[in-house]
Write an enzyme that holds these catalytic residues in place. Sequence first.
Site, PDB file in Angstrom:
ATOM      1  N   TYR A   1       0.952  -1.321  -0.128  1.00 52.87           N
ATOM      2  CA  TYR A   1      -0.051   0.164  -0.068  1.00 52.87           C
ATOM      3  C   TYR A   1       0.946   1.201  -0.103  1.00 52.87           C
ATOM      4  O   TYR A   1       1.225   1.639   1.027  1.00 52.87           O
ATOM      5  CB  TYR A   1      -0.793   0.033   1.135  1.00 52.87           C
ATOM      6  CG  TYR A   1      -1.988  -1.287   1.195  1.00 52.87           C
ATOM      7  CD1 TYR A   1      -2.330  -1.871  -0.068  1.00 52.87           C
ATOM      8  CD2 TYR A   1      -2.540  -1.491   2.335  1.00 52.87           C
ATOM      9  CE1 TYR A   1      -3.187  -3.072   0.122  1.00 52.87           C
ATOM     10  CE2 TYR A   1      -3.511  -2.405   2.487  1.00 52.87           C
ATOM     11  CZ  TYR A   1      -4.023  -3.278   1.363  1.00 52.87           C
ATOM     12  OH  TYR A   1      -4.791  -4.260   1.266  1.00 52.87           O
TER      13      TYR A   1
ATOM     14  N   PHE B   1     -13.236  -4.163   0.547  1.00 54.59           N
ATOM     15  CA  PHE B   1     -14.005  -3.431  -0.361  1.00 54.59           C
ATOM     16  C   PHE B   1     -15.457  -3.387   0.482  1.00 54.59           C
ATOM     17  O   PHE B   1     -16.637  -3.483  -0.082  1.00 54.59           O
ATOM     18  CB  PHE B   1     -14.606  -4.054  -1.522  1.00 54.59           C
ATOM     19  CG  PHE B   1     -12.993  -3.821  -2.356  1.00 54.59           C
ATOM     20  CD1 PHE B   1     -12.194  -2.860  -2.381  1.00 54.59           C
ATOM     21  CD2 PHE B   1     -12.712  -4.679  -3.268  1.00 54.59           C
ATOM     22  CE1 PHE B   1     -10.959  -2.801  -3.109  1.00 54.59           C
ATOM     23  CE2 PHE B   1     -11.589  -4.786  -4.077  1.00 54.59           C
ATOM     24  CZ  PHE B   1     -10.588  -3.691  -4.112  1.00 54.59           C
ATOM     25  N   PRO B   2     -15.468  -3.048   1.833  1.00 50.39           N
ATOM     26  CA  PRO B   2     -16.857  -3.229   2.701  1.00 50.39           C
ATOM     27  C   PRO B   2     -17.839  -2.005   2.248  1.00 50.39           C
ATOM     28  O   PRO B   2     -19.092  -2.212   2.156  1.00 50.39           O
ATOM     29  CB  PRO B   2     -16.363  -3.079   4.184  1.00 50.39           C
ATOM     30  CG  PRO B   2     -15.159  -2.347   4.095  1.00 50.39           C
ATOM     31  CD  PRO B   2     -14.459  -2.711   2.826  1.00 50.39           C
ATOM     32  N   LEU B   3     -17.258  -1.026   1.574  1.00 52.77           N
ATOM     33  CA  LEU B   3     -18.025  -0.056   0.982  1.00 52.77           C
ATOM     34  C   LEU B   3     -18.280   0.029  -0.449  1.00 52.77           C
ATOM     35  O   LEU B   3     -18.553   0.953  -1.148  1.00 52.77           O
ATOM     36  CB  LEU B   3     -17.391   1.523   1.326  1.00 52.77           C
ATOM     37  CG  LEU B   3     -17.208   1.599   3.099  1.00 52.77           C
ATOM     38  CD1 LEU B   3     -16.821   3.000   3.629  1.00 52.77           C
ATOM     39  CD2 LEU B   3     -18.956   1.720   3.598  1.00 52.77           C
ATOM     40  N   GLY B   4     -17.762  -0.956  -1.171  1.00 51.03           N
ATOM     41  CA  GLY B   4     -17.844  -1.413  -2.469  1.00 51.03           C
ATOM     42  C   GLY B   4     -17.036  -0.326  -3.119  1.00 51.03           C
ATOM     43  O   GLY B   4     -17.205  -0.219  -4.524  1.00 51.03           O
ATOM     44  N   GLY B   5     -15.649  -0.475  -2.548  1.00 45.36           N
ATOM     45  CA  GLY B   5     -14.827   0.421  -3.022  1.00 45.36           C
ATOM     46  C   GLY B   5     -13.964  -0.439  -4.383  1.00 45.36           C
ATOM     47  O   GLY B   5     -12.942   0.075  -4.907  1.00 45.36           O
TER      48      GLY B   5
ATOM     49  N   PRO C   1     -19.336  -2.209  -7.102  1.00 39.55           N
ATOM     50  CA  PRO C   1     -19.770  -0.919  -6.321  1.00 39.55           C
ATOM     51  C   PRO C   1     -21.173  -1.249  -5.670  1.00 39.55           C
ATOM     52  O   PRO C   1     -21.983  -2.038  -6.378  1.00 39.55           O
ATOM     53  CB  PRO C   1     -20.012   0.412  -7.187  1.00 39.55           C
ATOM     54  CG  PRO C   1     -19.702  -0.069  -8.435  1.00 39.55           C
ATOM     55  CD  PRO C   1     -19.378  -1.385  -8.419  1.00 39.55           C
TER      56      PRO C   1
HETATM   57  N1  LIG Z   1      -6.994  -8.423   0.952  1.00 41.55           N
HETATM   58  C1  LIG Z   1      -7.113  -7.843  -0.317  1.00 41.55           C
HETATM   59  O1  LIG Z   1      -6.847  -8.037  -1.431  1.00 41.55           O
HETATM   60  C2  LIG Z   1      -7.652  -6.485   0.057  1.00 41.55           C
HETATM   61  C3  LIG Z   1      -8.160  -5.698  -1.442  1.00 41.55           C
HETATM   62  C4  LIG Z   1      -8.550  -4.191  -1.304  1.00 41.55           C
HETATM   63  C5  LIG Z   1      -8.629  -3.568   0.011  1.00 41.55           C
HETATM   64  N2  LIG Z   1      -8.243  -4.469   1.112  1.00 41.55           N
HETATM   65  C6  LIG Z   1      -8.146  -4.048   2.467  1.00 41.55           C
HETATM   66  O2  LIG Z   1      -9.550  -3.444   2.643  1.00 41.55           O
HETATM   67  C7  LIG Z   1      -9.669  -2.122   3.273  1.00 41.55           C
HETATM   68  C8  LIG Z   1     -11.101  -1.516   2.805  1.00 41.55           C
HETATM   69  O3  LIG Z   1     -11.169  -1.681   1.496  1.00 41.55           O
HETATM   70  P1  LIG Z   1     -11.138  -0.214   0.398  1.00 41.55           P
HETATM   71  O4  LIG Z   1     -10.400   0.756   1.282  1.00 41.55           O
HETATM   72  O5  LIG Z   1     -10.464  -0.670  -0.712  1.00 41.55           O
HETATM   73  O6  LIG Z   1     -12.795   0.068   0.015  1.00 41.55           O
HETATM   74  P2  LIG Z   1     -13.755   0.491   0.634  1.00 41.55           P
HETATM   75  O7  LIG Z   1     -13.693   0.488   2.192  1.00 41.55           O
HETATM   76  O8  LIG Z   1     -14.946  -0.535   0.217  1.00 41.55           O
HETATM   77  O9  LIG Z   1     -13.852   1.882   0.381  1.00 41.55           O
HETATM   78  C9  LIG Z   1     -12.968   3.014   0.235  1.00 41.55           C
HETATM   79  C10 LIG Z   1     -13.654   4.113  -0.566  1.00 41.55           C
HETATM   80  O10 LIG Z   1     -14.726   4.752   0.017  1.00 41.55           O
HETATM   81  C11 LIG Z   1     -14.387   5.949   0.226  1.00 41.55           C
HETATM   82  N3  LIG Z   1     -15.222   6.269   1.562  1.00 41.55           N
HETATM   83  C12 LIG Z   1     -14.748   5.617   2.783  1.00 41.55           C
HETATM   84  N4  LIG Z   1     -15.551   6.139   3.915  1.00 41.55           N
HETATM   85  C13 LIG Z   1     -16.462   6.810   3.253  1.00 41.55           C
HETATM   86  C14 LIG Z   1     -17.799   7.394   3.543  1.00 41.55           C
HETATM   87  N5  LIG Z   1     -17.884   7.547   4.959  1.00 41.55           N
HETATM   88  N6  LIG Z   1     -18.266   8.296   2.661  1.00 41.55           N
HETATM   89  C15 LIG Z   1     -18.011   8.166   1.293  1.00 41.55           C
HETATM   90  N7  LIG Z   1     -17.112   7.705   0.743  1.00 41.55           N
HETATM   91  C16 LIG Z   1     -16.352   6.869   1.749  1.00 41.55           C
HETATM   92  C17 LIG Z   1     -13.021   6.038   0.189  1.00 41.55           C
HETATM   93  O11 LIG Z   1     -12.683   7.416  -0.156  1.00 41.55           O
HETATM   94  P3  LIG Z   1     -11.905   8.620   0.707  1.00 41.55           P
HETATM   95  O12 LIG Z   1     -10.591   7.911   1.007  1.00 41.55           O
HETATM   96  O13 LIG Z   1     -11.733   9.842   0.045  1.00 41.55           O
HETATM   97  O14 LIG Z   1     -12.904   8.517   1.930  1.00 41.55           O
HETATM   98  C18 LIG Z   1     -12.614   5.143  -0.842  1.00 41.55           C
HETATM   99  O15 LIG Z   1     -12.723   5.609  -2.086  1.00 41.55           O
HETATM  100  C19 LIG Z   1      -8.568  -1.543   2.323  1.00 41.55           C
HETATM  101  O16 LIG Z   1      -8.072  -0.213   2.851  1.00 41.55           O
HETATM  102  C20 LIG Z   1      -7.378  -2.447   2.504  1.00 41.55           C
HETATM  103  O17 LIG Z   1      -6.977  -2.449   3.877  1.00 41.55           O
HETATM  104  C21 LIG Z   1      -7.695  -5.470   1.096  1.00 41.55           C
END
Ligand SMILES: NC(=O)c1ccc[n+]([C@@H]2O[C@H](COP(=O)([O-])OP(=O)(O)OC[C@H]3O[C@@H](n4cnc5c(N)ncnc54)[C@H](OP(=O)(O)O)[C@@H]3O)[C@@H](O)[C@H]2O)c1
Length: 295
Positions: free
Chosen positions: A71, A222-226, A230
């Site tokens: 990261y 991707f708990p927020l569909g990141g 989505p």
């Molecule tokens: N094992 C794996 O292969 C793998 C793959 C991906 C991720 N991960 C882990 O999982 C974690 C979570 O996944 P992720 O961060 O990719 O995706 P996520 O939590 O689904 O979504 C993050 C996205 O949502 C936005 N966001 C967060 N909180 C928000 C809110 N309250 N309102 C509006 N937008 C919001 C963030 O933008 P802003 O930053 O602008 O808030 C970012 O663009 C990662 O940080 C990482 O530690 C693991």
Amino acid sequence: MTNEANTSRPAAAAGTFALGGDLPVARLGFGAMRLPTGTFTGPVRDPEDGIAVLRRAVELGVNHIDTASFYRRGDVVANELIRRALAPYPDGLVIATKVGPMRGPDGTPFGQATPGQLRGLVEDNLRELGVDHLDLVYLRVGGQNPPGGELIADRFAALAALRDEGLIRHLGVSNVDAAQLAEARAIAPVAAVQNAYHVQATADAALLAECARTGTAFVPFFPLGGGLDPIDTTRLEKTAARHGATVQQVALAALLAASPVMLPIPGTGSVAHLEENVGAASIRLTPEDIASLAG
Ligand SMILES: NC(=O)c1ccc[n+]([C@@H]2O[C@H](COP(=O)([O-])OP(=O)(O)OC[C@H]3O[C@@H](n4cnc5c(N)ncnc54)[C@H](OP(=O)(O)O)[C@@H]3O)[C@@H](O)[C@H]2O)c1
């Protein structure tokens, strides 16, 4: 934006879970992937913002931080931000990391490590985080495709040997199917499974049930569909309005309601979003709410 009074440790408002049986964490955690950059192709973020987010997370009672050495964007490295923001680490802070992908010249994940390369990746994490052992290390399997289709025993056995050496306390597996989880379990205890999952991306519901049956943490990425899948937030709007919450809070509250072993790690580079996400731990959805959210 919560519907219950805040506690002094709001991240624990949905309870705690003992990772590996001995590392209690607030069920609402934090993912560090968005600290160096907000999107997969976006610009590098200000490291001081990341440090502020990490310190605020700990103030709010978050004590499960998910990271990885890969990261990073340019000079901004999530592990180094964690160290700068939080070391000397507070008692009870659990930092989970993952190894498996190698890094290409520009820092992006590229190919998979061989069993023999995993020690070096573990040592990178130890050095960057400034610790003598890692609390939880996942073997991250595969690329961007859904889990399955490859053997993991040799790589997991290499990590198990590092655990026996004392460099790792608990092991996890990430992006795995049921067969790969069983393969790993035949070698060493698996404390956590980390797979893609959100309120409308529930393909791994059976794997979640297996984790619940065995007391294994299920950490949805991707708990927020990141990711590429989505969330259709229109389906969450009515419930959000009824709870005086945001759709993101409802998405997280639904995960927390799905299973006591579910430990969401929403990622953000924004203190406001972090505070909002932690607020989700106080939201109690009804069964009718939950039934209305699915995609
Ligand atoms: N094992 C794996 O292969 C793998 C793959 C991906 C991720 N991960 C882990 O999982 C974690 C979570 O996944 P992720 O961060 O990719 O995706 P996520 O939590 O689904 O979504 C993050 C996205 O949502 C936005 N966001 C967060 N909180 C928000 C809110 N309250 N309102 C509006 N937008 C919001 C963030 O933008 P802003 O930053 O602008 O808030 C970012 O663009 C990662 O940080 C990482 O530690 C693991």
